[in-house]
Design an enzyme around this catalytic site. Sequence first.
Site, PDB file in Angstrom:
ATOM      1  N   GLU A  41     -44.197 -26.147 -59.531  1.00 23.85           N
ATOM      2  CA  GLU A  41     -44.833 -25.056 -58.758  1.00 23.85           C
ATOM      3  C   GLU A  41     -44.675 -23.717 -59.508  1.00 23.85           C
ATOM      4  O   GLU A  41     -45.640 -22.973 -59.689  1.00 23.85           O
ATOM      5  CB  GLU A  41     -44.158 -25.016 -57.385  1.00 23.85           C
ATOM      6  CG  GLU A  41     -44.492 -23.845 -56.492  1.00 23.85           C
ATOM      7  CD  GLU A  41     -43.626 -23.867 -55.205  1.00 23.85           C
ATOM      8  OE1 GLU A  41     -43.636 -24.889 -54.502  1.00 23.85           O
ATOM      9  OE2 GLU A  41     -42.957 -22.853 -54.920  1.00 23.85           O
ATOM     10  N   SER A  57     -42.275 -29.944 -48.270  1.00 21.95           N
ATOM     11  CA  SER A  57     -43.122 -28.942 -48.923  1.00 21.95           C
ATOM     12  C   SER A  57     -44.393 -28.687 -48.133  1.00 21.95           C
ATOM     13  O   SER A  57     -44.968 -29.603 -47.565  1.00 21.95           O
ATOM     14  CB  SER A  57     -43.500 -29.388 -50.326  1.00 21.95           C
ATOM     15  OG  SER A  57     -44.339 -28.418 -50.912  1.00 21.95           O
ATOM     16  N   LYS A  93     -37.759 -32.811 -54.883  1.00 22.38           N
ATOM     17  CA  LYS A  93     -38.276 -31.530 -54.378  1.00 22.38           C
ATOM     18  C   LYS A  93     -37.977 -30.401 -55.364  1.00 22.38           C
ATOM     19  O   LYS A  93     -38.791 -29.494 -55.565  1.00 22.38           O
ATOM     20  CB  LYS A  93     -37.682 -31.217 -52.997  1.00 22.38           C
ATOM     21  CG  LYS A  93     -38.107 -29.861 -52.425  1.00 22.38           C
ATOM     22  CD  LYS A  93     -39.598 -29.796 -52.204  1.00 22.38           C
ATOM     23  CE  LYS A  93     -40.212 -28.514 -51.729  1.00 22.38           C
ATOM     24  NZ  LYS A  93     -39.531 -27.325 -51.512  1.00 22.38           N
ATOM     25  N   HIS A 101     -40.464 -30.676 -58.040  1.00 20.04           N
ATOM     26  CA  HIS A 101     -41.729 -30.208 -57.454  1.00 20.04           C
ATOM     27  C   HIS A 101     -41.802 -28.689 -57.573  1.00 20.04           C
ATOM     28  O   HIS A 101     -42.803 -28.118 -58.003  1.00 20.04           O
ATOM     29  CB  HIS A 101     -41.810 -30.647 -55.986  1.00 20.04           C
ATOM     30  CG  HIS A 101     -42.864 -29.939 -55.175  1.00 20.04           C
ATOM     31  ND1 HIS A 101     -42.715 -28.632 -54.727  1.00 20.04           N
ATOM     32  CD2 HIS A 101     -44.084 -30.335 -54.746  1.00 20.04           C
ATOM     33  CE1 HIS A 101     -43.792 -28.276 -54.054  1.00 20.04           C
ATOM     34  NE2 HIS A 101     -44.638 -29.280 -54.048  1.00 20.04           N
ATOM     35  N   ASN A 102     -40.715 -28.027 -57.207  1.00 22.46           N
ATOM     36  CA  ASN A 102     -40.706 -26.565 -57.251  1.00 22.46           C
ATOM     37  C   ASN A 102     -40.764 -26.032 -58.677  1.00 22.46           C
ATOM     38  O   ASN A 102     -41.380 -24.999 -58.930  1.00 22.46           O
ATOM     39  CB  ASN A 102     -39.459 -26.028 -56.539  1.00 22.46           C
ATOM     40  CG  ASN A 102     -39.606 -26.066 -55.028  1.00 22.46           C
ATOM     41  OD1 ASN A 102     -40.404 -26.839 -54.505  1.00 22.46           O
ATOM     42  ND2 ASN A 102     -38.853 -25.267 -54.318  1.00 22.46           N
TER      43      ASN A 102
HETATM   44  C1  6PG Z   1     -42.692 -25.584 -50.715  1.00 20.92           C
HETATM   45  C2  6PG Z   1     -42.084 -24.463 -51.482  1.00 20.92           C
HETATM   46  C3  6PG Z   1     -40.874 -23.896 -50.848  1.00 20.92           C
HETATM   47  C4  6PG Z   1     -40.108 -23.143 -51.845  1.00 20.92           C
HETATM   48  C5  6PG Z   1     -40.521 -21.789 -52.154  1.00 20.92           C
HETATM   49  C6  6PG Z   1     -39.956 -21.408 -53.485  1.00 20.92           C
HETATM   50  O1  6PG Z   1     -42.774 -26.626 -51.337  1.00 20.92           O
HETATM   51  O2  6PG Z   1     -43.064 -25.420 -49.566  1.00 20.92           O
HETATM   52  O3  6PG Z   1     -41.740 -24.966 -52.735  1.00 20.92           O
HETATM   53  O4  6PG Z   1     -40.066 -24.916 -50.380  1.00 20.92           O
HETATM   54  O5  6PG Z   1     -38.798 -23.040 -51.514  1.00 20.92           O
HETATM   55  O6  6PG Z   1     -41.865 -21.583 -52.149  1.00 20.92           O
HETATM   56  O7  6PG Z   1     -39.420 -20.222 -53.310  1.00 20.92           O
HETATM   57  P1  6PG Z   1     -39.070 -19.206 -54.435  1.00 20.92           P
HETATM   58  O8  6PG Z   1     -40.339 -18.944 -55.175  1.00 20.92           O
HETATM   59  O9  6PG Z   1     -38.605 -18.034 -53.640  1.00 20.92           O
HETATM   60  O10 6PG Z   1     -38.001 -19.797 -55.260  1.00 20.92           O
END
Ligand code: 6PG
Length: 472
Positions: free
Chosen positions: A195, A131, A188, A191-192
């Site tokens: 996010e 990430s 991960k 994590h997303n």
């Molecule tokens: C990171 C991000 C990255 C991620 C996109 C999500 O941790 O660097 O999470 O890996 O894949 O930012 O993308 P979408 O918003 O297109 O799903």
Amino acid sequence: METASFDFGMIGLGVMGRNLLLNMADHGYHVVGFDKDQAKATSLESFATPGTTVKGVTTLAEMVRQLKRPRKLMMLVPAGPIVDQVINEALPLLEEGDIIIDGGNSHYVDTLKRIKFLEDKKVHFVGMGVSGGEHGARTGPSIMPGGDVAAWRELKPILEAVSAKVNPPQNEPCVAYMGKGAAGHYVKMVHNGIEYAIMQLISEVYDVMKRSLGLTNDEMHEIFKKWNEGEMSSFLVEITSEIFRKKDELTGNLLVDMILDKAGSKGTGKWTSQDAMDLPVPVPTIDTAVSMRDLSVYKDDRVKAASLYKPKIKAITKNKERIIDQLHDSLFAATIICYAQGLAMLHKASSELNMDIPLKDVVRIWRGGCIIRSSLLELFTTAFRRDSSLSNILLHRKTASLVKKRTAALRRTIQLCASARIPAAGLASALSYFDAFCSETLPTNLIQAQRDYFGAHTYQRTDKEGIFHTEW
Ligand code: 6PG
């Protein structure tokens, strides 16, 4: 005859792959990158820091030949069938003990299948979350490897060297072993999910500021900048502040105002929700964030509905300063609740899916480099160091005291949004999760009664053990 003198090979020289490889070279490793696209392979060296050892090649065989044993290869290619294609191409070239890393956002179920497939061939397969985006890849990402412990031991020095570092002068690396099997990709994925949820919350706060308070981008830049200097300091708050200042090269307007309000997604948020429901564990703010991105895509319907229902956004003209403070506290509390949902999911998945995820290390390596890094992670690290079996961070006393002080603000913000007609599904779901989580009793007794009424699904009683059914 070429000698096997390179330490690490990267498959896929898109910006992420290239930058991570150059980062390795910057730390003294001799690296080789492969891409079928000749332009990407040949230009690789031109991006390298002078004096570093970087080589670009256009065949996998050429790359494999030049790697020291056990060979360490990493794929940074789009998740999906390409990963299997690369594995199948690489496999005949590899030997027992070699390590292939998948550094993309693959679904953990695919990773599990690949681990099994390669185990039979005696090649280590490591599912690893990375990430930090393009910039982070070059300067220090947060790295989440899982799977085979022997492979992790081989990879540890190089991954520690290239990862983000926190707390100078100790410079603690933001990489650690995330657990068995596909734990790296699982962590991960969550994590997303977090996010997605935090981004949704920030966008709702922006909506209130813009459409109800009528703040300018400059004002919002200043507010987010100030917020980033306080206890809510985080990468996402920081970049939000920066975004409000960026000019559009085509029109000279501020760019954020020129961007269409339809959000894309590549699947990791959706997987988090789907997998949370499979466990099951509630992550409603992540679910909401995914739904709101989906809803944003129905722009044509939204335009029609807007003309049909003519929603009138209520402008707030008084006490703006107080409301901005209230928004700060709302975002802060709701952000903690998002982390709580994601971490509770990891806690459950760790045992349920037999991954042994060390939560204290998860929050520790999220302190730097990754997209959800924030000063809160320092607090969570202390919490999980003290009690690694903490099932929900909201049960940690210090965290609870931070949330407690702000829930009144969050409640007022939801009221404000409802009456101003600003959609705030993320903030509202965070508050409802909190209220339900803290509620000794829930109305679920009635649901149980209904289930038993129409379907003889049975229920448990409050006064004695056992399973009961009533002829209603
Ligand atoms: C990171 C991000 C990255 C991620 C996109 C999500 O941790 O660097 O999470 O890996 O894949 O930012 O993308 P979408 O918003 O297109 O799903």
